[in-house]
Design a protein around this motif. Structure first.
Motif, PDB file in Angstrom:
ATOM      1  N   GLU A  67     -36.088  53.330 108.772  1.00 59.24           N
ATOM      2  CA  GLU A  67     -36.289  54.662 108.218  1.00 59.24           C
ATOM      3  C   GLU A  67     -34.998  55.286 107.706  1.00 59.24           C
ATOM      4  O   GLU A  67     -33.891  54.815 107.975  1.00 59.24           O
ATOM      5  N   SER A  68     -35.161  56.390 106.994  1.00 58.88           N
ATOM      6  CA  SER A  68     -34.031  57.148 106.475  1.00 58.88           C
ATOM      7  C   SER A  68     -33.196  57.719 107.614  1.00 58.88           C
ATOM      8  O   SER A  68     -33.690  57.986 108.716  1.00 58.88           O
ATOM      9  N   GLN A 102     -34.283  60.699 109.635  1.00 54.08           N
ATOM     10  CA  GLN A 102     -35.090  60.579 110.843  1.00 54.08           C
ATOM     11  C   GLN A 102     -34.251  60.297 112.085  1.00 54.08           C
ATOM     12  O   GLN A 102     -34.760  60.338 113.206  1.00 54.08           O
ATOM     13  N   PRO A 119     -42.211  58.227 106.952  1.00 49.12           N
ATOM     14  CA  PRO A 119     -41.568  57.837 105.714  1.00 49.12           C
ATOM     15  C   PRO A 119     -41.612  56.330 105.628  1.00 49.12           C
ATOM     16  O   PRO A 119     -41.549  55.658 106.641  1.00 49.12           O
ATOM     17  N   SER A 120     -41.751  55.809 104.440  1.00 43.97           N
ATOM     18  CA  SER A 120     -41.774  54.353 104.305  1.00 43.97           C
ATOM     19  C   SER A 120     -40.386  53.800 104.608  1.00 43.97           C
ATOM     20  O   SER A 120     -39.382  54.498 104.489  1.00 43.97           O
ATOM     21  N   SER A 121     -40.358  52.529 104.976  1.00 45.66           N
ATOM     22  CA  SER A 121     -39.086  51.878 105.247  1.00 45.66           C
ATOM     23  C   SER A 121     -38.287  51.783 103.958  1.00 45.66           C
ATOM     24  O   SER A 121     -38.788  51.314 102.937  1.00 45.66           O
ATOM     25  N   ASN A 147     -29.326  53.492 113.563  1.00 45.83           N
ATOM     26  CA  ASN A 147     -30.642  53.156 113.034  1.00 45.83           C
ATOM     27  C   ASN A 147     -31.056  51.740 113.414  1.00 45.83           C
ATOM     28  O   ASN A 147     -32.219  51.473 113.720  1.00 45.83           O
ATOM     29  N   THR A 161     -34.271  50.769 115.599  1.00 43.66           N
ATOM     30  CA  THR A 161     -35.303  49.902 115.027  1.00 43.66           C
ATOM     31  C   THR A 161     -35.587  48.690 115.896  1.00 43.66           C
ATOM     32  O   THR A 161     -36.750  48.304 116.103  1.00 43.66           O
TER      33      THR A 161
END
Length: 405
Positions: free
Chosen positions: A2-3, A6, A121-123, A270, A274
């Motif tokens: 994600e961004s 996030q 949100p999309s990856s 991130n 993830t």
């Protein structure tokens, strides 16, 4: 992946998973049920075990009680399979359940259910491991912050600028606040004292005192419910800002370089989020303060001109030496040992940067492997060491009288 929007979230403490997440869930549920006659919210596992100290009930009631009377049900002994921070929302009408919703606060203020993460949100990052990204950096002659820009677009810098502004405001507010933190432990704020004492020291001791003061400032603001940036969580929000604020004021780095370092830090956070977790209830404090230390070490190494390999080494070392760190908050409050951990981790991040910068960047264990080990270690920790306040320091502490005995 994600961004960074996030990962770096702006909100009120003391806990991203126990306060920010549940409040957001309550807001979402309230939108579904504006005509409810009453609400019932059941909290499970870690949310129930330490929710009162983390103000989980206060966060939920601040939303739902405005619409209808709300009952909070605490079930600390029931841990739902998906995640320890489970919530079950019920809207009542005519004495019957009209709408129900099960949701989980999975760390950093994020929500998820059994099938998909919300906020959706999309990856936007095609590569999600540091090994892949480091290889790209060397192939393209670029560095980590440029990969962030490549994936997020140049508009990410406006958001990073806002994040940095809030981080600085939180530190400056914390340095000028005194008094006792709420919650009953009677922990006094120390940031201003450490900052004042730093003025009487010279060289390395003055530097160390300042880094402590800046980390304490944010951690104490968080513990009092003030506005902070999750980096990657509220409970670990003091580490990254302290390192960057210290370097920006002592070394006069330009703002644009601080923002690039912040992006590099976010990338490493991130990856951990993830492939493992940043939730203390899921993997212990290694996922909060440990990841924050890795982020700060990467940011510092970026600022000092480290190569992609040296930056990864700094982050790897910082996280590796937090492996197994338990989450055992005394009285369920984000105060002891959490506040001191932020200060010590900020200093450790600078040590990891120095060690990596002195090297050629080569090392045996990759950052990605340490993230894997963190995930494995965290899930092997007994639940009493994962934000339930049922073991460790939380179990050993005996509240003292006003006279210290």
């Amino acid at each position: 992946m994600e961004s960074l929007r996030q990962l770096y979230k702006i909100g009120c403490g003391p806990s991203s998973s126990h306060t920010m997440g549940p409040k957001k869930a309550a807001e979402m549920f309230a939108e579904r049920c504006p005509k409810a006659e009453a609400f019932r919210v059941t909290l499970y596992g870690s949310l129930a075990a330490t929710g009162k100290g983390h103000l989980t009930d206060v966060a939920i009631l601040s939303v739902l009680d405005k619409i209808a009377p709300t009952e909070i049900v605490w079930k600390p002994d029931v841990v739902l399979p998906f995640h320890p921070n489970g919530m079950y929302f019920e809207a009542l009408r005519g004495g019957k359940v009209a709408t129900e919703w099960k949701i989980y606060s999975v760390g950093g203020g994020a929500l998820a259910n059994e099938t998909t993460r919300l906020e959706v949100p999309s990856s936007i990052y095609p590569m999600t491991t540091i090994s892949e990204i480091k290889r790209w950096c060397y192939q393209e002659g670029k560095t980590y912050w440029e990969y962030v820009q490549e994936c997020e677009g140049k508009e990410i810098w406006d958001y990073m600028d806002h994040v940095w502004t809030v981080m600085c405001e939180t530190i400056e507010r914390g340095l000028n606040n005194d008094g006792v933190l709420p919650g009953g432990l009677k922990v006094s704020r120390k940031a201003s004292t450490y900052w004042v004492k730093s003025k009487s020291y010279t060289d390395s001791l003055a530097s160390r005192a300042k880094i402590y003061a800046y980390a304490l400032a944010t951690a104490e603001e968080n513990a009092s419910g003030g506005v902070v940036v999750t980096a990657p969580t509220c409970g670990s929000s003091g580490v990254v800002p302290a390192v960057l604020y210290h370097l920006s004021t002592s070394r006069e780095f330009k703002r644009v370089r601080i923002l690039r370092a912040l992006a590099t830090a976010g990338l490493f956070g991130n990856v951990a989020k993830t492939h493992s977790s940043i939730s203390g209830a899921e993997v212990g404090c290694q996922g909060e303060v440990g990841v924050a230390c890795a982020m700060a070490a990467a940011a510092a190494c970026q600022l000092f001109g480290g190569t992609p390999a040296q930056i990864e080494y700094a982050a790897e070392m910082a996280l590796e030496h937090h492996l197994g760190l338990t989450c055992d908050p005394v009285c369920g409050l984000v105060q002891v040992p959490c506040i001191e951990r932020n200060a010590v981790a900020a200093a450790r991040a600078l040590d990891a940067n120095a060690y990596a910068t002195l090297s050629d960047g080569s090392h045996l264990v990759s950052y990605d492997k340490v993230v894997e080990v963190m995930n494995e270690t965290g899930h092997n920790l007994p639940s009493l060491y994962r934000e339930t306040s049922e073991g460790g320091l939380a179990k050993r502490y005996v509240r003292k009288s006003d006279f210290g005995f």
